[in-house]
Design an enzyme around this catalytic site. Structure first.
Site, PDB file in Angstrom:
ATOM      1  N   CYS A 264       2.061   0.590  -8.392  1.00 55.67           N
ATOM      2  CA  CYS A 264       3.238   1.170  -7.742  1.00 55.67           C
ATOM      3  C   CYS A 264       4.444   1.186  -8.662  1.00 55.67           C
ATOM      4  CB  CYS A 264       3.579   0.404  -6.462  1.00 55.67           C
ATOM      5  SG  CYS A 264       2.296   0.462  -5.210  1.00 55.67           S
TER       6      CYS A 264
ATOM      7  N   GLY B  78       2.400   2.496   5.413  1.00 59.34           N
ATOM      8  CA  GLY B  78       3.482   1.601   5.786  1.00 59.34           C
ATOM      9  C   GLY B  78       4.218   2.062   7.030  1.00 59.34           C
TER      10      GLY B  78
ATOM     11  N   GLY C 112       0.833  -1.202   0.000  1.00 59.90           N
ATOM     12  CA  GLY C 112       0.000   0.000   0.000  1.00 59.90           C
ATOM     13  C   GLY C 112       0.859   1.240   0.000  1.00 59.90           C
ATOM     14  N   SER C 113       0.315   2.318   0.524  1.00 61.43           N
ATOM     15  CA  SER C 113       1.006   3.609   0.477  1.00 61.43           C
ATOM     16  C   SER C 113       2.147   3.659   1.479  1.00 61.43           C
ATOM     17  CB  SER C 113       0.020   4.747   0.776  1.00 61.43           C
ATOM     18  OG  SER C 113      -0.330   4.747   2.152  1.00 61.43           O
ATOM     19  N   THR C 114       3.114   4.516   1.187  1.00 56.26           N
ATOM     20  CA  THR C 114       4.261   4.693   2.084  1.00 56.26           C
ATOM     21  C   THR C 114       3.810   5.246   3.436  1.00 56.26           C
ATOM     22  OG1 THR C 114       5.765   5.000   0.222  1.00 56.26           O
ATOM     23  CG2 THR C 114       6.476   5.865   2.351  1.00 56.26           C
TER      24      THR C 114
ATOM     25  N   GLU D 251       3.645  10.386  -6.037  1.00 60.03           N
ATOM     26  CA  GLU D 251       2.929   9.294  -6.689  1.00 60.03           C
ATOM     27  C   GLU D 251       1.482   9.720  -6.943  1.00 60.03           C
ATOM     28  OE1 GLU D 251       2.778   4.514  -6.255  1.00 60.03           O
ATOM     29  OE2 GLU D 251       2.372   5.642  -4.428  1.00 60.03           O
TER      30      GLU D 251
ATOM     31  N   GLU E 108       5.694  -3.467   0.798  1.00 60.57           N
ATOM     32  CA  GLU E 108       5.817  -3.091  -0.613  1.00 60.57           C
ATOM     33  C   GLU E 108       4.983  -1.830  -0.774  1.00 60.57           C
ATOM     34  OE1 GLU E 108       4.792  -2.207  -4.080  1.00 60.57           O
ATOM     35  OE2 GLU E 108       3.788  -4.147  -4.276  1.00 60.57           O
TER      36      GLU E 108
END
Length: 490
Positions: free
Chosen positions: A296, A245, A240-242, A394, A262
């Protein structure tokens, strides 16, 4: 517009509120969530939403299965069950395709023939691993001692998957976790929970004992947060998104559970002056517009040598103008579907407006498509500079940024000037340049004269803010196993 008829199994599945799947049973949630078709914006079904209490139940069921029949299963039989699941996925690929086309919006043919089929292949690959996970005998220097290692499962694994590939991303995580002997609590994205719930039913049909795979849809702040922080979970695997994360890493600190991530990306794709443009232009085009830019690894920053810049730009524009965009279940079939939600559509359109305000020129697209559903025109921005938000953040939508460059050293430095490091690539016929780019690009995956290739046997993962850990291949087993050292006095 004529829509593909829904299969009877799909109609039945959508006709009732889908419960959680815990310990082989259907369990009520603490809430209910709407499942929305992004092609129309209409609610197509409802699913139960899990809270902390239901996550507790799922973790307890997974823990019991670990010490029960699943934990006692031989490696051969574990592999056989994983293979059975692969066969069922492929046999029901049309059902998976329709479920993903309905709640994700992607074209049905892609969801059926790519996402579902590749998921089955992924399970088949990992079905061969359970009886090949082996330790080692180590020649230690201490006299009269025998030392060997055991490779053991992590235990209970919490898997949190995204909405862009609802079936495939589950397969990427679930297959190696099962091969290693773990039990699972899976939280699919709240936007796209349907195929994960259906997969839980197939796992029982394949012969998996109850409690091995538990599926708990829910909001990230409810089910996801409870799973990430749960003291009974030994491992979290997240895509998913940073930003999310980082939250998962902090939540995992309570019991220091193992985490693999990831995360996001802003991949650089480079077309050199000597590239075969007949391959490079469509290759670079689909590097971004594949899956509607909701990937991604999307080749979002396209660096083009100044000597071929205008020629490449013209080719990209023609490809964009020829795209067919429409509902995933349209009988006609389309190249692209909608983005996942109104929120995502507004975000993507906001980035486009910001880029144009900053001086970027819109070569194709640039706005919303129609007034029903969440469709964005395939958009190409030229005149983009490295410091623009559209070039650094992104976007996760159908927006390609084209940036000219003059020499190899310059473009390598610019390509690596990003907090992300998930993927990168280039197009060139120069063998020396191939070697230098393969070594020099800061990314977990580098594609040269191709884009987007993955294989169940080949490792995949990111560097920097794109996360850590490698999915797929032998490396993926390391995410879901731990090594025990055993000493024996002789």
């Amino acid at each position: 517009m004529s829509l593909i008829s829904r299969l009877p199994e799909v109609e039945e599945f959508l006709s009732r509120v889908q419960p959680l799947r815990i310990d082989g049973a259907e369990v009520a949630g603490s809430s209910e969530l709407d499942v929305v078709d992004p092609s129309s914006g209409s609610v197509i079904s409802r699913v139960a939403g899990a809270g902390a209490a239901q996550v507790d139940m799922a973790v307890a069921a997974a823990r019991a299965a670990l010490s029960g029949p699943w934990g006692r299963l031989s490696p051969h039989d574990r592999g056989r069950l994983i293979w059975n699941l692969a066969e069922l996925i492929e046999a029901r690929k049309a059902i998976f395709g329709q479920l993903d086309a309905l709640d994700n919006g992607k074209p049905f043919a892609v969801a059926r023939d790519v996402d579902a089929v590749w998921s089955a292949r992924h399970f088949r690959y990992f079905a061969g691993w359970p009886d090949k996970i082996e330790g080692a005998t180590i020649p230690v220097s201490t006299p009269n001692r025998l030392n060997h290692t055991r490779i053991e499962p992590m235990g209970v694994c919490g898997l949190i998957t995204p909405w862009n590939y609802p079936t495939l991303m589950v397969a990427w995580k679930l297959a190696p976790a099962l091969a290693a002997g773990n039990t699972i609590v899976l939280k699919p994205a709240e936007q796209t929970p349907l195929s994960a719930l259906y997969l839980a039913d197939l796992a029982l049909e394949a012969g998996f004992p109850p409690g091995v795979l538990n599926v708990v849809p829910g909001l990230g702040g409810d089910a996801g947060a409870a799973l990430a922080a749960h003291p009974g979970v030994d491992k979290i695997g997240f895509t998913g998104s940073t930003a999310t994360g980082r939250q998962i890493v902090m939540a995992s600190a309570g019991n220091l559970k193992k985490v693999s991530l990831e995360l996001g990306g802003k991949a650089a794709n480079i077309i050199f002056a000597d590239a075969d443009l007949e391959r490079a232009v469509p290759g670079a085009f689909w590097a971004l517009f594949g899956n509607n830019g909701q990937s991604c690894t999307a080749g979002a920053r396209l660096f083009v040598h100044r000597s071929v810049h205008d020629q490449v730009l013209d080719g990209l524009r023609k490809l964009a103008e020829g795209l067919s965009v429409g509902p995933g279940m349209d009988l006609k079939g389309h190249d692209l579907g909608p983005v996942i939600s109104r929120v995502q559509m507004d975000k993507v359109l906001g980035y486009i407006a910001d880029g144009r305000t900053g001086g970027a020129q819109c070569i194709a697209g640039g706005g919303r498509l129609g007034d029903t559903g969440w469709f964005v025109q395939p958009t190409i921005l030229a005149g983009v500079s490295d410091d623009m938000r559209v070039a650094r953040e992104e976007i996760f939508g159908p927006v390609l940024c084209v940036l000219p460059f003059d020499d190899e050293d310059e473009v390598l430095a610019r390509a690596n000037d990003s907090e992300y490091g998930l993927a990168a690539g280039c197009w060139t016929r120069n063998a020396g340049c191939v070697a230098r780019m393969g070594a020099g690009l800061h990314a977990g995956t580098v594609w040269i004269n191709c884009w987007g290739d993955t294989d169940a046997a080949s490792p995949f993962g990111g560097m920097g803010q794109s996360g850590y850990g490698r999915e797929m291949g032998r490396d993926a087993l390391a995410l879901y196993t731990q090594t025990k050292s055993v000493w024996q006095g002789l």
